[in-house]
Design a protein around this motif. Structure first.
Motif, PDB file in Angstrom:
ATOM      1  N   ALA A   1      14.473  -1.932  -8.924  1.00  0.00           N
ATOM      2  CA  ALA A   1      14.630  -2.871  -8.193  1.00  0.00           C
ATOM      3  C   ALA A   1      13.987  -4.113  -8.701  1.00  0.00           C
ATOM      4  O   ALA A   1      14.396  -5.300  -8.309  1.00  0.00           O
ATOM      5  CB  ALA A   1      14.104  -2.719  -6.797  1.00  0.00           C
ATOM      6  N   SER A   2      13.069  -4.011  -9.534  1.00  0.00           N
ATOM      7  CA  SER A   2      12.323  -5.116 -10.301  1.00  0.00           C
ATOM      8  C   SER A   2      13.186  -5.591 -11.503  1.00  0.00           C
ATOM      9  O   SER A   2      12.526  -6.567 -12.154  1.00  0.00           O
ATOM     10  CB  SER A   2      10.886  -4.484 -10.636  1.00  0.00           C
ATOM     11  N   LEU A   3      13.980  -4.776 -11.837  1.00  0.00           N
ATOM     12  CA  LEU A   3      14.724  -5.106 -13.398  1.00  0.00           C
ATOM     13  C   LEU A   3      15.681  -6.188 -13.117  1.00  0.00           C
ATOM     14  O   LEU A   3      16.720  -6.136 -12.199  1.00  0.00           O
ATOM     15  CB  LEU A   3      15.290  -3.965 -13.751  1.00  0.00           C
ATOM     16  N   SER A   4      15.566  -7.347 -13.824  1.00  0.00           N
ATOM     17  CA  SER A   4      16.516  -8.415 -13.652  1.00  0.00           C
ATOM     18  C   SER A   4      17.007  -8.946 -15.150  1.00  0.00           C
ATOM     19  O   SER A   4      16.006  -8.887 -16.070  1.00  0.00           O
ATOM     20  CB  SER A   4      15.897  -9.718 -12.933  1.00  0.00           C
ATOM     21  N   LYS A   5      18.366  -9.137 -15.338  1.00  0.00           N
ATOM     22  CA  LYS A   5      18.610  -9.839 -16.705  1.00  0.00           C
ATOM     23  C   LYS A   5      19.317 -11.110 -16.139  1.00  0.00           C
ATOM     24  O   LYS A   5      19.109 -12.121 -16.872  1.00  0.00           O
ATOM     25  CB  LYS A   5      19.876  -8.794 -17.071  1.00  0.00           C
TER      26      LYS A   5
ATOM     27  N   ILE B   1      15.655  10.586 -14.107  1.00  0.00           N
ATOM     28  CA  ILE B   1      15.686   9.497 -13.319  1.00  0.00           C
ATOM     29  C   ILE B   1      14.234   8.694 -13.121  1.00  0.00           C
ATOM     30  O   ILE B   1      13.293   9.384 -12.829  1.00  0.00           O
ATOM     31  CB  ILE B   1      16.331   9.550 -12.036  1.00  0.00           C
ATOM     32  N   ARG B   2      14.352   7.425 -13.641  1.00  0.00           N
ATOM     33  CA  ARG B   2      13.072   6.798 -13.482  1.00  0.00           C
ATOM     34  C   ARG B   2      13.325   5.626 -12.265  1.00  0.00           C
ATOM     35  O   ARG B   2      14.290   4.893 -12.304  1.00  0.00           O
ATOM     36  CB  ARG B   2      12.740   5.829 -14.803  1.00  0.00           C
ATOM     37  N   MET B   3      12.365   5.960 -11.256  1.00  0.00           N
ATOM     38  CA  MET B   3      12.429   4.697 -10.065  1.00  0.00           C
ATOM     39  C   MET B   3      11.632   3.968 -10.187  1.00  0.00           C
ATOM     40  O   MET B   3      10.027   4.102 -10.110  1.00  0.00           O
ATOM     41  CB  MET B   3      12.676   5.479  -8.808  1.00  0.00           C
ATOM     42  N   CYS B   4      11.920   2.454 -10.217  1.00  0.00           N
ATOM     43  CA  CYS B   4      10.841   1.591 -10.134  1.00  0.00           C
ATOM     44  C   CYS B   4      11.008   0.188  -9.311  1.00  0.00           C
ATOM     45  O   CYS B   4      12.247   0.061  -8.792  1.00  0.00           O
ATOM     46  CB  CYS B   4      10.414   0.665 -11.695  1.00  0.00           C
ATOM     47  N   ALA B   5       9.876  -0.167  -8.805  1.00  0.00           N
ATOM     48  CA  ALA B   5      10.216  -1.431  -7.874  1.00  0.00           C
ATOM     49  C   ALA B   5       8.890  -2.401  -7.966  1.00  0.00           C
ATOM     50  O   ALA B   5       8.390  -2.359  -9.202  1.00  0.00           O
ATOM     51  CB  ALA B   5       9.974  -0.716  -6.473  1.00  0.00           C
TER      52      ALA B   5
ATOM     53  N   GLY C   1      12.350  -2.996  -3.060  1.00  0.00           N
ATOM     54  CA  GLY C   1      12.027  -1.499  -3.429  1.00  0.00           C
ATOM     55  C   GLY C   1      13.568  -0.956  -3.295  1.00  0.00           C
ATOM     56  O   GLY C   1      14.536  -1.347  -3.422  1.00  0.00           O
ATOM     57  N   ILE C   2      13.303   0.442  -3.029  1.00  0.00           N
ATOM     58  CA  ILE C   2      14.484   1.432  -3.188  1.00  0.00           C
ATOM     59  C   ILE C   2      14.387   2.098  -1.919  1.00  0.00           C
ATOM     60  O   ILE C   2      13.399   2.833  -1.543  1.00  0.00           O
ATOM     61  CB  ILE C   2      14.333   2.249  -4.552  1.00  0.00           C
ATOM     62  N   PHE C   3      15.668   2.372  -1.266  1.00  0.00           N
ATOM     63  CA  PHE C   3      15.601   2.988  -0.039  1.00  0.00           C
ATOM     64  C   PHE C   3      16.949   3.887   0.380  1.00  0.00           C
ATOM     65  O   PHE C   3      18.084   3.216  -0.299  1.00  0.00           O
ATOM     66  CB  PHE C   3      14.822   2.442   1.006  1.00  0.00           C
ATOM     67  N   ASN C   4      16.964   4.826   1.141  1.00  0.00           N
ATOM     68  CA  ASN C   4      18.278   5.425   1.421  1.00  0.00           C
ATOM     69  C   ASN C   4      18.853   5.991   0.136  1.00  0.00           C
ATOM     70  O   ASN C   4      20.016   5.246  -0.213  1.00  0.00           O
ATOM     71  CB  ASN C   4      19.062   4.556   2.233  1.00  0.00           C
TER      72      ASN C   4
ATOM     73  N   GLU D   1       6.202   1.652   1.086  1.00  0.00           N
ATOM     74  CA  GLU D   1       7.475   1.076   1.722  1.00  0.00           C
ATOM     75  C   GLU D   1       8.587   0.896   0.688  1.00  0.00           C
ATOM     76  O   GLU D   1       9.552   0.745   0.837  1.00  0.00           O
ATOM     77  CB  GLU D   1       7.478   0.003   2.791  1.00  0.00           C
ATOM     78  N   ARG D   2       7.882   0.664  -0.660  1.00  0.00           N
ATOM     79  CA  ARG D   2       8.834   0.241  -1.621  1.00  0.00           C
ATOM     80  C   ARG D   2       9.860   1.529  -2.171  1.00  0.00           C
ATOM     81  O   ARG D   2      10.615   1.494  -2.720  1.00  0.00           O
ATOM     82  CB  ARG D   2       8.187  -0.067  -2.937  1.00  0.00           C
TER      83      ARG D   2
END
Lengths: 389, 278
Positions: free
Chosen positions: B178-182, B209-213, B218-221, B245-246
Motif C-alpha cells: 500500500a505504500s508503493l507508488s509509481k 508474498i511480501r506485504m507492506c504498508a 494499509g492492507i485489509f480484508n 491497523e495497517r
C-alpha cells in the motif's frame, strides 16, 4: 459441419428474428453453436436489442463476443432463456427437461435491463401486465446441464439471473451493476428445485441480495413444480462472492413451505459495501427468516449441513442466523470497524442444533456485540473469539 | 470500415508500419475508433516501445504467439497511465481483457494504472505485472516469471480475484504494498489495498508474498488460501513499526512451505493464520 453460425448471417426483421434464425441454422447444420458478435449488421450499431427472449434449445452453445445486449424499452421478456420456459404444460413434464445449454461471454460482454419497464412485484399480473417471472435477464427453468460464464449484468429489472427446477449448473465470473431505484434487484437467484450448482467469482453491486437461495412457494413457484422432482435447494458449492448488496446480503439462504436447503459449501464471502456511502449490506451472510412463508414455516432439519468459511463483512452485522438451523459451521468471520454486531439474530429469535462459529474477529468499534442473539433455543458454540470491544 | 466491424477485430498484420510496435498500436487504435474493441495476435512480434491499451479492449493472443519486448518501460499499459492529467476518478479506464492460449508468451512488463475490470487469463508472461489504483481485477491460470517480483499490487488496489497462478520472482514472487507508488495519486480513490482473494497458486520466491504498508495506508480484508511456496510463505511488514491497523482482517491458511508460513515483522489486527496457531 461448421464450427458455428455467426448471427449476422441470418438477418431478419428484428434482432430476435435474427438470432432465432441463426439458432435454427446452427441446429440444422449440427454445430449447435451461435456466435453473437459485437457488431449488429442489421442496425449497423454495436448493440443488440430484444423485445422477446432468445430461446435456446437443448445441447446448444451461445457465445457472446464482446457484445452489448439490452432488453428493449417497454418489453416484458428476458434476454435469454431455454425454449418454451413459460409453457407450463410443456415445462412441467419431466420428459421435457432442457439439457446442456451454455451461454459464454468472450471478452467484455454486457447484458443490460435497459430502461425499466415499470413492472414491479406490486403490479405484476395487474393492469394487463404480465408476471414478474418474465423480468429476469436470464431465466432458466427445468434445465439439466447449464453453463453461464463471463458476463457483466447492468440495470436488471428484477432478479438478474434466475433458476428454478434446474440442476447441474456452473455459474462463473458474473458481475453485476444495479442502481436500486426499484426493489428486489438481486444478482443470482436459485429458487425451488435447484441442485448441483457450482457458483464462482460473483462480484459487483446489486440492488438486493447478490446471491440468494430461496426455496419458497409464494411467488408463483407452485405452477413451476415438476412431478416427482424435489423442491429443495441442495448440493451447491459457492466460491468467492464479493459484492455490495445494497442493504441486503451478498449471500442469503432462505426456505419455508416444506422446502429444504442442505449440503451447501461456501468458501469466501466478501461484503464490499462501503459504510462511508451511508448504505451498507445488512450482513455478509443471512441464513433463515421467520417471514416469507406461504403455507408453513421451516422446521428444524429443513435448513442444515451448511459449511461456510471466510466471511468478511462491512455491513450492519457479519452473519445473521434466524429461525431454524442445524449441523452448520461458520468459520473465520471478520467484521470491519463499522459493523454493529458479529453474529446476530432478529427479534423473533432462532432455534439452533449443532451450530458452531469458529474464529470470530469482532472489531467492536460501534456499540454492539460480537454475538447479539435473543430468544435462542439450543446453543451457538463460538470458538476463538477476538473481541475488539 | 464495415468490413472491420463485420470481422469483429483488428490484427497488427493489417496495418503498415516500420515496426511491429507501430502496427500493433495502429491495430489497438483502430479497434477503438471502429468500436470493434478486440485485437487478435498470431505469430511472432518484436516490440520496441510501450503499447497503450484503450479502454474497453480485448487482446487475444492465439496459440503460439510470442511478443518479445526490446524497449524501455512496460510492454503493455493502459492508456490513462500515460495521461497524468487524468489522475482523477472520472477518467478510469475499464474493461481491459487479455486472454492467452497454450504457447502464447509475452516477454515484458505489464503495468496497469487507474483501471477497472481488468482480466488476465491464461497468459504466460516473462516480466513483472503491476497494478496501481486498479479495482475489480481477475487473474486466473497465468504463469509469470520475473528476475525481480512477478506480481505487484500497490496502492489504491481493491477487489481482486487471483487464482491458479504460477509466479516466480527473483525476490518476492508477489508484493502487496500500500505504500508503493509509481504514478500520480488518483483523486477520489483511497490508497488502501483491500478485498483481495488469492488462492490455489504456486509461488517460487522468497518470500512468496511480501506485504507492506505505511503510516496512513494499509492492507485489509485479504483472503489467502492454499499456496505452495518455495521460500517463506508471507512476510508482513518491514523494518519500521506501523500501527497494527495497517494489517487488518488478513487470512493466510493452507500455506505449504518448508520454511515459515507467516513471518510477522509488524503487529497485525484480527488476522487468522492457522499455521501459526499450531
Amino acid at each position: 459441419m461448421r464450427e458455428y453460425v455467426n448471427a449476422n448471417e441470418a438477418l431478419r426483421e428484428d434482432d430476435h428474428g435474427t438470432v432465432t434464425a441463426a439458432i435454427r441454422l446452427a441446429v440444422e447444420d449440427g454445430c449447435r453453436k451461435v456466435v453473437l458478435p459485437r457488431y449488429n449488421a442489421r442496425t449497423k450499431e454495436m448493440k443488440w436489442t430484444f423485445s422477446k427472449a432468445i430461446e435456446l434449445p437443448s445441447d446448444f452453445t451461445l457465445v457472446l463476443d464482446n457484445c452489448f445486449l439490452e432488453q428493449a424499452k417497454g418489453s416484458y421478456d428476458h434476454l435469454i432463456t431455454n425454449e418454451r420456459s413459460h409453457d407450463d404444460a410443456y415445462m412441467n413434464d419431466p420428459a421435457n427437461e432442457a439439457k446442456n445449454i451454455a451461454v459464454l461471454g468472450e471478452g467484455n460482454v454486457i447484458l443490460s435491463g435497459g430502461e425499466h419497464n415499470h413492472l414491479l412485484e406490486k403490479t405484476g399480473r395487474k393492469y394487463g401486465l404480465p408476471s414478474m417471472w418474465y423480468q429476469p435477464i436470464l431465466f432458466w427453468r427445468n434445465v439439466n446441464g447449464l453453463r453461464v460464464e463471463n458476463l457483466h449484468f447492468q440495470h436488471q429489472r428484477w432478479w438478474a439471473v434466475t433458476h428454478i427446477m434446474t440442476r447441474n449448473a456452473v455459474l462463473k465470473n458474473l458481475d453485476f451493476y444495479a442502481i436500486p431505484h426499484v426493489p428486489n434487484l438481486d444478482g443470482i437467484d436459485l429458487r425451488i428445485g435447484c441442485s448441483q450448482f457450482h457458483i464462482e467469482n460473483i462480484t459487483g453491486r446489486t440492488g438486493d441480495d447478490v446471491v440468494a437461495f430461496t426455496a419458497l412457494k409464494g411467488r408463483g413457484e407452485v405452477s413451476m413444480m415438476i412431478p416427482g422432482r424435489d423442491t429443495d435447494i441442495h448440493d451447491v458449492t459457492v466460491k468467492n462472492v464479493k459484492g455490495d448488496a445494497n442493504t441486503c446480503y451478498p449471500l442469503r439462504l432462505l426456505n419455508h413451505d416444506g422446502n429444504r436447503i442442505y449440503n451447501i459449501d461456501v468458501d469466501t464471502i466478501m461484503d464490499s459495501s462501503d459504510p462511508a456511502s451511508g448504505v451498507r449490506s445488512g450482513a455478509a451472510l443471512s441464513i433463515g427468516s421467520p417471514f416469507y412463508f406461504s403455507k408453513s414455516q421451516a422446521v428444524m432439519g429443513d435448513t442444515r449441513d451448511i459449511r461456510v468459511k471466510n466471511v468478511y463483512s462491512r455491513g450492519n452485522q457479519a452473519v445473521i442466523l434466524n429461525h431454524v438451523l442445524q449441523d452448520t459451521t461458520i468459520s473465520n468471520v471478520h467484521t470491519f470497524s463499522d459493523n454493529v454486531n458479529g453474529i446476530y439474530t432478529m427479534p423473533d429469535g432462532c432455534e439452533l442444533e449443532n451450530v458452531t462459529v469458529d474464529h470470530l474477529y469482532f472489531a467492536g468499534e460501534n456499540a454492539g456485540a460480537a454475538v447479539c442473539m435473543q430468544k435462542v433455543k439450543g446453543t451457538l458454540e463460538v470458538r476463538h473469539l477476538e473481541d475488539g470491544a | 470500415m464495415e468490413i472491420t466491424k463485420l470481422v469483429g477485430y483488428t490484427r497488427p498484420e493489417g496495418f503498415p508500419g516500420k515496426s511491429d510496435a507501430v502496427k500493433i498500436q495502429k491495430a489497438l487504435n483502430e479497434a477503438e475508433s471502429e468500436d470493434v474493441r478486440k485485437v487478435v495476435f498470431h505469430g511472432q512480434y518484436t516490440v520496441d516501445s510501450t503499447l497503450y491499451i484503450p479502454t474497453q479492449t480485448e487482446l487475444v493472443f492465439e496459440a503460439g504467439t510470442v511478443l518479445t519486448y526490446v524497449g524501455k518501460g512496460p510492454l503493455f499499459t493502459n492508456r490513462v497511465a500515460n495521461e497524468p492529467d487524468k489522475a482523477s476518478w472520472s477518467f478510469e479506464d475499464s474493461l481491459i481483457y487479455l486472454k492467452g492460449a497454450p504457447g502464447a508468451l509475452l516477454t515484458g512488463d505489464l503495468s496497469f494504472y487507474h483501471a477497472r475490470y481488468v482480466v488476465l487469463e491464461q497468459l504466460e508472461i516473462e516480466g513483472n505485472v503491476s497494478f496501481e489504483f486498479c479495482r475489480e481485477v481477475r487473474m486466473e491460470d497465468d504463469v509469470i516469471s520475473s528476475p525481480a517480483t512477478a506480481l505487484t499490487v500497490s496502492r489504491g488496489c481493491n477487489n481482486f480475484i487471483l487464482q491458479r497462478l504460477t509466479l516466480k520472482g527473483g525476490e518476492a514472487a508477489v508484493r502487496i504494498d500500500a505504500s508503493l507508488s509509481k504514478g500520480p495519486y488518483v483523486t477520489g480513490k483511497d490508497a488502501d489495498v483491500h478485498e483481495l482473494i488469492f488462492k490455489d497458486s504456486v509461488l517460487d520466491g522468497d518470500p512468496g508474498i511480501r506485504m507492506c504498508a505505511n503510516e496512513t495506508d494499509g492492507i485489509f480484508n485479504v483472503q489467502i488460501d492454499h499456496l505452495k511456496v518455495s521460500g517463506d510463505g508471507i512476510v508482513i511488514g518491514e523494518g519500521s513499526a506501523l500501527p497494527k491497523e495497517r494489517f487488518f482482517n488478513l487470512t493466510a491458511q493452507a500455506i505449504e512451505t518448508e520454511k515459515t508460513a507467516v513471518v510477522l515483522k509488524n503487529e497485525t489486527k484480527h488476522c487468522f493464520f492457522p499455521e501459526q496457531e499450531k
